[in-house]
Motif scaffolding. Structure first.
Motif, PDB file in Angstrom:
ATOM      1  N   GLY A 148       0.889  -1.353   0.065  1.00 41.75           N
ATOM      2  CA  GLY A 148      -0.008   0.080  -0.079  1.00 41.75           C
ATOM      3  C   GLY A 148       0.893   1.175  -0.019  1.00 41.75           C
ATOM      4  O   GLY A 148       0.173   2.307  -0.467  1.00 41.75           O
ATOM      5  N   LEU A 149       1.964   1.301   0.699  1.00 42.46           N
ATOM      6  CA  LEU A 149       2.971   2.226   0.649  1.00 42.46           C
ATOM      7  C   LEU A 149       3.837   2.563  -0.512  1.00 42.46           C
ATOM      8  O   LEU A 149       4.599   3.672  -0.843  1.00 42.46           O
ATOM      9  CB  LEU A 149       3.711   2.426   1.891  1.00 42.46           C
ATOM     10  CG  LEU A 149       3.259   2.415   3.208  1.00 42.46           C
ATOM     11  CD1 LEU A 149       4.020   2.078   4.286  1.00 42.46           C
ATOM     12  CD2 LEU A 149       2.729   3.522   3.364  1.00 42.46           C
ATOM     13  N   MET A 150       3.718   1.436  -1.502  1.00 39.82           N
ATOM     14  CA  MET A 150       4.668   1.320  -2.758  1.00 39.82           C
ATOM     15  C   MET A 150       4.322   2.687  -3.642  1.00 39.82           C
ATOM     16  O   MET A 150       5.325   3.216  -4.239  1.00 39.82           O
ATOM     17  CB  MET A 150       4.487   0.196  -3.569  1.00 39.82           C
ATOM     18  CG  MET A 150       5.379  -0.965  -2.737  1.00 39.82           C
ATOM     19  SD  MET A 150       7.208  -0.643  -2.928  1.00 39.82           S
ATOM     20  CE  MET A 150       7.373  -0.544  -4.647  1.00 39.82           C
ATOM     21  N   SER A 151       3.113   3.223  -3.653  1.00 38.80           N
ATOM     22  CA  SER A 151       2.827   4.502  -4.552  1.00 38.80           C
ATOM     23  C   SER A 151       2.872   5.697  -3.706  1.00 38.80           C
ATOM     24  O   SER A 151       2.812   6.866  -4.476  1.00 38.80           O
ATOM     25  CB  SER A 151       1.370   4.196  -5.121  1.00 38.80           C
ATOM     26  OG  SER A 151       0.371   4.355  -3.713  1.00 38.80           O
ATOM     27  N   ASP A 152       3.510   5.654  -2.743  1.00 36.94           N
ATOM     28  CA  ASP A 152       3.664   7.014  -1.909  1.00 36.94           C
ATOM     29  C   ASP A 152       2.530   7.832  -1.704  1.00 36.94           C
ATOM     30  O   ASP A 152       2.415   8.960  -2.253  1.00 36.94           O
ATOM     31  CB  ASP A 152       5.099   7.732  -2.585  1.00 36.94           C
ATOM     32  CG  ASP A 152       5.618   8.751  -1.394  1.00 36.94           C
ATOM     33  OD1 ASP A 152       5.477   8.810  -0.313  1.00 36.94           O
ATOM     34  OD2 ASP A 152       6.275   9.534  -1.896  1.00 36.94           O
ATOM     35  N   PRO A 153       1.427   7.086  -1.260  1.00 39.07           N
ATOM     36  CA  PRO A 153       0.081   7.896  -1.595  1.00 39.07           C
ATOM     37  C   PRO A 153       0.022   9.066  -0.586  1.00 39.07           C
ATOM     38  O   PRO A 153       0.571   9.355   0.416  1.00 39.07           O
ATOM     39  CB  PRO A 153      -0.816   6.532  -1.149  1.00 39.07           C
ATOM     40  CG  PRO A 153      -0.022   5.801   0.061  1.00 39.07           C
ATOM     41  CD  PRO A 153       1.305   5.725  -0.778  1.00 39.07           C
ATOM     42  N   HIS A 154      -0.760   9.892  -1.092  1.00 38.72           N
ATOM     43  CA  HIS A 154      -1.352  11.127  -0.284  1.00 38.72           C
ATOM     44  C   HIS A 154      -2.408  10.720   0.792  1.00 38.72           C
ATOM     45  O   HIS A 154      -2.204  11.368   1.992  1.00 38.72           O
ATOM     46  CB  HIS A 154      -1.867  12.068  -1.155  1.00 38.72           C
ATOM     47  CG  HIS A 154      -0.900  12.629  -2.167  1.00 38.72           C
ATOM     48  ND1 HIS A 154      -1.438  13.451  -3.274  1.00 38.72           N
ATOM     49  CD2 HIS A 154       0.439  12.388  -2.451  1.00 38.72           C
ATOM     50  CE1 HIS A 154      -0.243  13.688  -3.811  1.00 38.72           C
ATOM     51  NE2 HIS A 154       0.801  13.239  -3.617  1.00 38.72           N
TER      52      HIS A 154
END
Length: 233
Positions: A148-154
């Motif tokens: 879930g953190l791989m896309s560096d989400p806002h």
């Protein structure tokens, strides 16, 4: 950052959410607690476009999300870690992680974000070539969170991360949540472990019967009073 106003949604003729409104401030952790059947996961599905709204609106960073496809939201900066982990069992740990950066707009930072995930969860790095289907429940949850953190989400949305896990693993996961909060991540956490959820949160919302019944800053929450409402005593 995320604004939910007067939302109604459900499944076919069955309405689950009734005039739900809440705000998720940027850089803070907002937790939603409540008993089974309260509508918590349905609310997350509505945010992610998995079920349509029959009333109300949802906006993210000032842009309406109504009508947006679920697969487009990751590119817009929203990632969800679903209940039940849902890892790809026949793929390796690292392959699972890399899928979290699938949108073209997120691929450039994939290698760096993979290393960040390994730094948060060293156990995954040790087993990076291992098939995800061979992991324990706790390890699979770590993998789901790393992915879930791989896309560096806002905005990171997490549904029931502690479900079915041993207390020692739950403590590890909440330590990671506290670290992500310290980094300034914006997080929506759905969780049944009220002590853990309130302990890590900035804001707390209690859902019952598809409605928000209680909203308060986490620092002001009286756990016993919250439990009285939670169990409808």
């Amino acid at each position: 950052m995320l604004e939910i106003k007067d939302v109604r949604a459900g499944y076919g003729a069955i309405n689950v959410l009734w005039d739900v409104s809440l705000s998720v401030p940027q850089g803070q952790l907002t937790t939603i607690v409540g008993p089974n059947g309260a509508g918590k996961t349905t609310l997350l599905r509505a945010i992610m476009g998995l079920i349509p709204l029959t009333q109300g609106s949802i906006s993210f960073e000032g842009r309406p999300l109504g009508g947006a496809s679920t697969w487009d939201l990751l590119g817009q900066g929203i990632a969800m870690i679903p209940e039940g982990r849902m890892v790809f069992k026949d793929m390796s740990i690292e392959e699972n992680l890399m899928l979290g950066a699938y949108p073209k707009s997120r691929r450039a930072g994939a290698k760096a974000n993979c290393e960040k995930a390994y730094a948060l969860f060293p156990r995954l790095k040790e087993r990076r070539t291992q098939l995800a289907g061979t992991l324990s429940g706790g390890e699979a949850q770590m993998l789901a969170m790393g992915r879930g953190l791989m896309s560096d989400p806002h905005l990171l949305i997490i549904d029931e991360p502690s479900l079915g896990l041993a207390p020692v693993i739950v403590n590890e996961l909440f330590d990671v949540l506290a670290q992500l909060k310290k980094e300034g991540r914006t997080i929506v956490l759905v969780e049944q472990n009220t002590h853990k959820a309130v302990g890590v949160a900035d804001h707390v919302h209690l859902m019952q019967g598809g409605k928000i019944q209680f909203s308060q800053a986490a620092a002001d929450v009286d756990i016993e009073a919250l439990h009285e409402l939670y169990f409808a005593r």
